[in-house]
Design an enzyme around this catalytic site. Structure first.
Site, PDB file in Angstrom:
ATOM      1  N   LEU A   1       8.322  -9.976 -14.796  1.00  0.00           N
ATOM      2  CA  LEU A   1       8.889 -11.539 -15.153  1.00  0.00           C
ATOM      3  C   LEU A   1       9.391 -11.739 -13.804  1.00  0.00           C
ATOM      4  CD1 LEU A   1      10.449 -12.156 -17.816  1.00  0.00           C
ATOM      5  CD2 LEU A   1       7.601 -12.368 -18.207  1.00  0.00           C
TER       6      LEU A   1
ATOM      7  N   TYR B   1      18.775 -14.290 -22.589  1.00  0.00           N
ATOM      8  CA  TYR B   1      19.213 -14.148 -21.622  1.00  0.00           C
ATOM      9  C   TYR B   1      20.742 -14.992 -21.148  1.00  0.00           C
ATOM     10  CZ  TYR B   1      14.878 -12.406 -20.597  1.00  0.00           C
ATOM     11  OH  TYR B   1      13.295 -12.305 -20.511  1.00  0.00           O
ATOM     12  N   ARG B   2      21.605 -14.469 -20.194  1.00  0.00           N
ATOM     13  CA  ARG B   2      22.449 -15.333 -19.860  1.00  0.00           C
ATOM     14  C   ARG B   2      22.108 -16.994 -19.439  1.00  0.00           C
ATOM     15  NH1 ARG B   2      27.081 -12.277 -16.241  1.00  0.00           N
ATOM     16  NH2 ARG B   2      26.642 -10.363 -17.033  1.00  0.00           N
TER      17      ARG B   2
ATOM     18  N   GLY C   1      29.868 -10.207 -21.554  1.00  0.00           N
ATOM     19  CA  GLY C   1      30.461  -9.541 -22.893  1.00  0.00           C
ATOM     20  C   GLY C   1      29.812  -8.508 -23.929  1.00  0.00           C
ATOM     21  N   HIS C   2      30.404  -8.316 -25.065  1.00  0.00           N
ATOM     22  CA  HIS C   2      29.610  -7.497 -25.987  1.00  0.00           C
ATOM     23  C   HIS C   2      30.358  -7.711 -27.213  1.00  0.00           C
ATOM     24  CE1 HIS C   2      27.229  -4.869 -24.487  1.00  0.00           C
ATOM     25  NE2 HIS C   2      28.414  -4.541 -23.105  1.00  0.00           N
ATOM     26  N   ASP C   3      30.165  -7.431 -28.553  1.00  0.00           N
ATOM     27  CA  ASP C   3      30.326  -8.207 -29.359  1.00  0.00           C
ATOM     28  C   ASP C   3      32.056  -8.062 -29.885  1.00  0.00           C
ATOM     29  OD1 ASP C   3      31.340  -7.151 -32.652  1.00  0.00           O
ATOM     30  OD2 ASP C   3      29.170  -7.672 -33.133  1.00  0.00           O
ATOM     31  N   ILE C   4      32.589  -6.907 -29.256  1.00  0.00           N
ATOM     32  CA  ILE C   4      34.297  -7.113 -29.821  1.00  0.00           C
ATOM     33  C   ILE C   4      34.996  -7.735 -29.023  1.00  0.00           C
ATOM     34  CG2 ILE C   4      34.379  -5.360 -27.666  1.00  0.00           C
ATOM     35  CD1 ILE C   4      36.376  -4.171 -29.195  1.00  0.00           C
ATOM     36  N   ASN C   5      34.174  -8.718 -28.265  1.00  0.00           N
ATOM     37  CA  ASN C   5      34.749  -9.646 -27.455  1.00  0.00           C
ATOM     38  C   ASN C   5      34.729 -10.817 -28.320  1.00  0.00           C
ATOM     39  OD1 ASN C   5      33.136  -8.183 -24.828  1.00  0.00           O
ATOM     40  ND2 ASN C   5      35.765  -7.746 -24.696  1.00  0.00           N
TER      41      ASN C   5
ATOM     42  N   ASP D   1      27.490  -9.648 -33.219  1.00  0.00           N
ATOM     43  CA  ASP D   1      25.785  -9.121 -33.182  1.00  0.00           C
ATOM     44  C   ASP D   1      25.143  -9.799 -33.842  1.00  0.00           C
ATOM     45  OD1 ASP D   1      26.895  -8.823 -30.077  1.00  0.00           O
ATOM     46  OD2 ASP D   1      25.982  -5.907 -30.435  1.00  0.00           O
TER      47      ASP D   1
END
Length: 380
Positions: free
Chosen positions: A63, A86-87, A127-131, A157
């Protein structure tokens, strides 16, 4: 069976975690999901053990290469849905934001899946799920008295992300098929994990939920809704909330029948829990399973992932199926008209590049030029 989403084409800009699961759920139900992967990978003797890749096709597109966005836009001309994780702003910089896609297909439903959402002060942060579940009240409510415990990455998630995205995509697709106008879905895991906590927030507002773990009806605080260790180190899950089920639990444990009148007296819960724990330690997990299986006591064995596919109920329903050399969850939910099936195993990235490019009208010469220019790749 091809599944209820037969004829729906989905473009998935490959990512990790919740985006691929959303694509898998759509593919399992018959959608033609084309994963746009960053590069081709070699075809090894064994297929990847990645359930999120099953029932999909893969096209390798770089891409970041000049002109690559035009290739994906060609796919979008014939698609119903696009998924990207994506962000905020990344898809636009790649030339694949909602405006660019809707310019070639105004009826397409564009799904954006992120942790924090497209807006807000944390939108650009990692970040991730926990956040994500930590700021919605969900994480604080789960775990032991002394500390919260991450519920894997199921709440943020997958429940708050993947499932909410699929729900939004299907709702927008129904409207698009009626009006001819697509939409943009902003699926944030923070929003989604908050939404699935609706009942708990209502219980708290009604004074029926305390902001303390293991102090409430369904967080392990109640002795009739928690797990107990057995004599062989296994565990039994107890969910005897209703009085009639609680009575069967007491009978199965040969516990003091006077507890029936005190079931919801929280002052009695510590003593009740202690008696139940002692009782469960007198037999093995399998012995307790045999004792309770034919009752409505709402007691069941806690199985690990190796054991779960072999449970008689799961076997009878075909809840797990063998694919790519290991048992994995079968497509869900089920339909009276017939259920979707495994159409193919996990893909190698880029294994369908040439075939899909031909489907959207590229000639063999054009495809070779794109390969030579590094725009696309084909798995070998």
């Amino acid at each position: 069976m091809s599944g209820p989403l037969d004829g729906v084409r989905v473009i998935e800009l490959a990512g990790i975690g919740p985006g691929p699961l959303a694509g898998q759920l759509l593919a399992d139900l018959g959608a033609d999901v084309i994963s746009i992967d960053r590069k081709a990978e070699p075809r090894l003797p064994d297929r990847p053990k990645d359930a999120n890749r099953r029932n999909k096709r893969s096209v390798a597109v770089n891409l970041k290469a000049e002109g690559a966005a035009d290739i994906v836009l060609r796919f979008c001309e014939r698609a119903d849905i696009l998924i990207e994780g994506y962000r905020p702003g990344v898809a636009e910089r790649l030339g694949l934001g909602p405006d660019a896609v809707h310019a070639v297909n105004s009826a397409l439903v564009y799904g954006r899946l992120t942790g924090w959402g497209q807006t807000g002060p944390l939108a650009a942060r990692a970040g991730h799920d926990i956040n994500y579940i930590s700021i919605t009240g969900a994480l604080a409510a789960i775990g032991e008295t002394g500390r919260p415990v991450p519920p894997l990455n199921l709440v943020g998630d997958y429940a708050g992300g993947s499932l909410m995205l699929v729900f939004g995509l299907m709702a927008a697709l129904v409207r698009a098929r009626t009006t001819g106008k697509g939409d943009v879905i902003d699926a944030a895991m923070t929003d989604g994990s908050a939404a699935i906590m609706s009942l708990i927030h209502s219980l708290r507002a009604s004074g029926l939920w305390q902001d303390r773990r293991e102090a409430n009806l369904i967080d392990g605080g109640a002795p009739f809704y928690r797990c107990y260790e057995t004599s062989d180190g296994g565990f039994m899950a107890v969910g005897a909330i209703e009085p009639q089920f609680f009575a069967e639990l007491l009978n199965g444990l040969a516990a003091d029948p006077s507890w029936a009148a005190k079931q919801y007296d929280q002052a009695e819960w510590p003593a009740m829990q202690e008696e139940f724990a002692k009782a469960f330690k007198t037999r093995t997990r399998d012995e307790w399973t045999g004792r309770f299986e034919a009752t409505d006591a709402c007691v069941s064995p806690v199985l690990d992932m190796a054991e779960a596919p072999r449970h008689p109920h799961n076997e009878a329903r075909g809840t797990f199926r063998e694919l790519d050399g290991y048992p994995q969850p079968a497509p869900s939910p089920r339909f009276a008209s017939g259920n979707a099936d495994f159409r193919r195993g996990a893909f190698f990235q880029g294994e369908d590049t040439i075939n899909v490019l031909k489907e959207v009208g590229y000639s063999a010469e054009e495809i070779q030029r794109m390969i030579d220019a590094g725009q696309v790749g084909q798995s070998q």
